[in-house]
Write an enzyme that holds these catalytic residues in place. Structure first.
Site, short mmCIF file in Angstrom:
data_model
loop_
_atom_site.label_atom_id
_atom_site.label_comp_id
_atom_site.label_asym_id
_atom_site.label_seq_id
_atom_site.Cartn_x
_atom_site.Cartn_y
_atom_site.Cartn_z
N ASP A 267 52.31 -17.03 -3.64
CA ASP A 267 51.23 -15.55 -3.68
C ASP A 267 51.74 -14.55 -5.27
O ASP A 267 52.94 -14.59 -4.62
CB ASP A 267 51.81 -14.79 -2.20
CG ASP A 267 51.22 -13.18 -2.40
OD1 ASP A 267 50.00 -13.30 -3.37
OD2 ASP A 267 51.74 -12.63 -1.64
N LYS B 167 46.10 -6.27 -10.01
CA LYS B 167 47.47 -5.37 -10.55
C LYS B 167 47.00 -6.50 -12.39
O LYS B 167 47.09 -5.54 -12.68
CB LYS B 167 47.79 -6.34 -9.53
CG LYS B 167 48.33 -5.53 -8.04
CD LYS B 167 49.44 -6.58 -8.05
CE LYS B 167 49.19 -6.35 -6.37
NZ LYS B 167 49.47 -4.95 -5.92
N TRP C 45 55.73 -8.51 1.26
CA TRP C 45 54.72 -9.64 1.55
C TRP C 45 55.27 -10.78 1.90
O TRP C 45 54.02 -11.25 2.60
CB TRP C 45 54.16 -9.56 -0.12
CG TRP C 45 53.45 -7.49 -0.57
CD1 TRP C 45 54.17 -7.01 -0.72
CD2 TRP C 45 52.02 -7.48 0.41
NE1 TRP C 45 53.42 -5.98 -1.36
CE2 TRP C 45 52.17 -6.05 -0.38
CE3 TRP C 45 51.62 -8.05 1.32
CZ2 TRP C 45 51.17 -5.01 0.31
CZ3 TRP C 45 50.17 -6.96 1.17
CH2 TRP C 45 50.45 -5.47 0.56
#
Length: 363
Positions: free
Chosen positions: A174, A198, A104
């Site tokens: 992030d 999530k 990511w």
């Protein structure tokens, strides 16, 4: 009411608290005696705006109401943030500095290269991204507009134990896969962002928490919808927001408060992760943890077995017993259990029992 719910270990969209789902079910058709679902309401109406504002306030309260921060509710997931960040913050002659910790972080870095300019501040590629780079190795560029970190890598199963001190350079995080899973000092960050699916709620909304000074003004040469200032000046109501997802985020935030806030959920999460990692480490090599010990995630537990065939047999047997989402990401293979806030300890205990039984009968 289902007689039996799946043991949901999906990486995202992921498990939601059963209590939240039941509350949402109870008021789905008629919200606050309005004769409408909140899904049907105008986002300019008093009822929806009260939920919208309450969710913002509740989120900041879980972080101790830090001074000078604003919550934005945006769309497009973390992937859109990968582009918005460099577009809004990198001026001529500057770059964004990125800590390369895994899949990511790499996606964010590549978008910055397209949208402004990017620099690698540190990398653990030499360790196949199975560890977080040493904080002492992080060196932002002299012309860095910000330093970007990915707090938790869902694919590799790694997580920062603590965050770097970026000095006068704004730190951006992030936190899509571990926001609200543990306590940390948000004042170290200029901006954090997270896709909701999530730990915060369903997919559809992306949360940004930023120092107001960073988002009050944006470059006028980028599209209006991609300017942070647009959403800051309009309280995230410039265009139609993902209203139902924001309502669900508010309900999840209530639930986190009921668990004892960040300290409460962190304690539960560490207990869950500890039980699962102890089972892996105590299996005499039958199961093998992937991430290095000091970088192990308490959200995404990655592990391998002796062969890919054994892993396929494990996943097939697990699915028959109601376990969902234990197959590793397609890019790396292996096995992964995502144990976000809403996954109860009891589900970890059932998984551990299954793992032990599988080892005894198949090993």
């Amino acid at each position: 009411m289902l007689s039996k719910r799946a043991y949901n270990f999906n990486a995202g969209p992921a498990a939601l608290p059963l209590e939240v789902l039941e509350r949402a079910q109870a008021e789905f058709v008629d919200f606050r005696e309005s004769g409408m679902s909140i899904m049907e309401m105008s986002h300019r109406g008093v009822i929806y705006e009260s939920v919208h504002n309450e969710a913002q306030e509740r989120l900041l309260s879980l972080f101790g109401n830090p001074e000078g921060y604003k919550v934005l509710f945006l769309q497009g997931g973390a992937s859109t943030q990968f582009a918005m960040i460099p577009m809004n913050f990198i001026s001529a002659g500057q770059v964004g500095s990125y800590v390369m910790s895994g899949s990511w972080a790499d996606k964010a870095y590549k978008e910055a290269k397209l949208a402004g300019g990017a620099h690698v501040a540190a990398s653990s590629e030499d360790k196949s991204f199975l560890a977080i780079p040493d904080l002492k190795s992080i060196q932002a560029a002299d012309n860095a507009a910000y330093l970007h970190v990915t707090s938790n890598e869902t694919i590799e199963g790694t997580q920062y134990a603590e965050f770097p001190d970026s000095g006068s350079i704004p730190l951006i995080g992030d936190m899509s896969s571990d926001i609200l899973s543990r306590s940390f000092d948000i004042n170290k960050f200029g901006l954090i962002y997270a896709g909701a699916q999530k730990n915060l709620g369903p997919s559809g909304v992306t949360v940004v928490i930023a120092k107001e000074e960073m988002i009050a003004e944006s470059p006028s040469n980028i599209p209006t919808i991609l300017r942070y200032s647009t959403h800051y000046n309009n309280n995230s109501l410039y265009n139609t927001p993902p209203s139902y997802s924001i309502y669900m985020v508010n309900e999840v935030l209530k639930w986190i408060g009921e668990q004892g806030g960040l300290a409460g959920v962190e304690s539960k999460n560490r207990d869950k992760a500890g039980l699962l990692y102890n089972t892996i480490d105590g299996s005499d090599g039958y199961y093998r943890g992937v991430a290095e010990q000091g970088s192990r995630s308490i959200m995404n537990v990655t592990f391998r077995m002796q062969s890919e065939d054994a892993e396929k047999q494990f996943v097939k047997a697990a699915e028959k017993e109601g376990f969902i989402g234990l197959k590793g990401h397609r890019s790396v293979g292996g096995l992964r259990a995502s144990i976000y806030n809403a996954v109860p300890y009891e589900n970890i205990k059932v998984l551990v029992d299954f793992m032990n039984h599988f080892r005894q009968t198949q090993g």
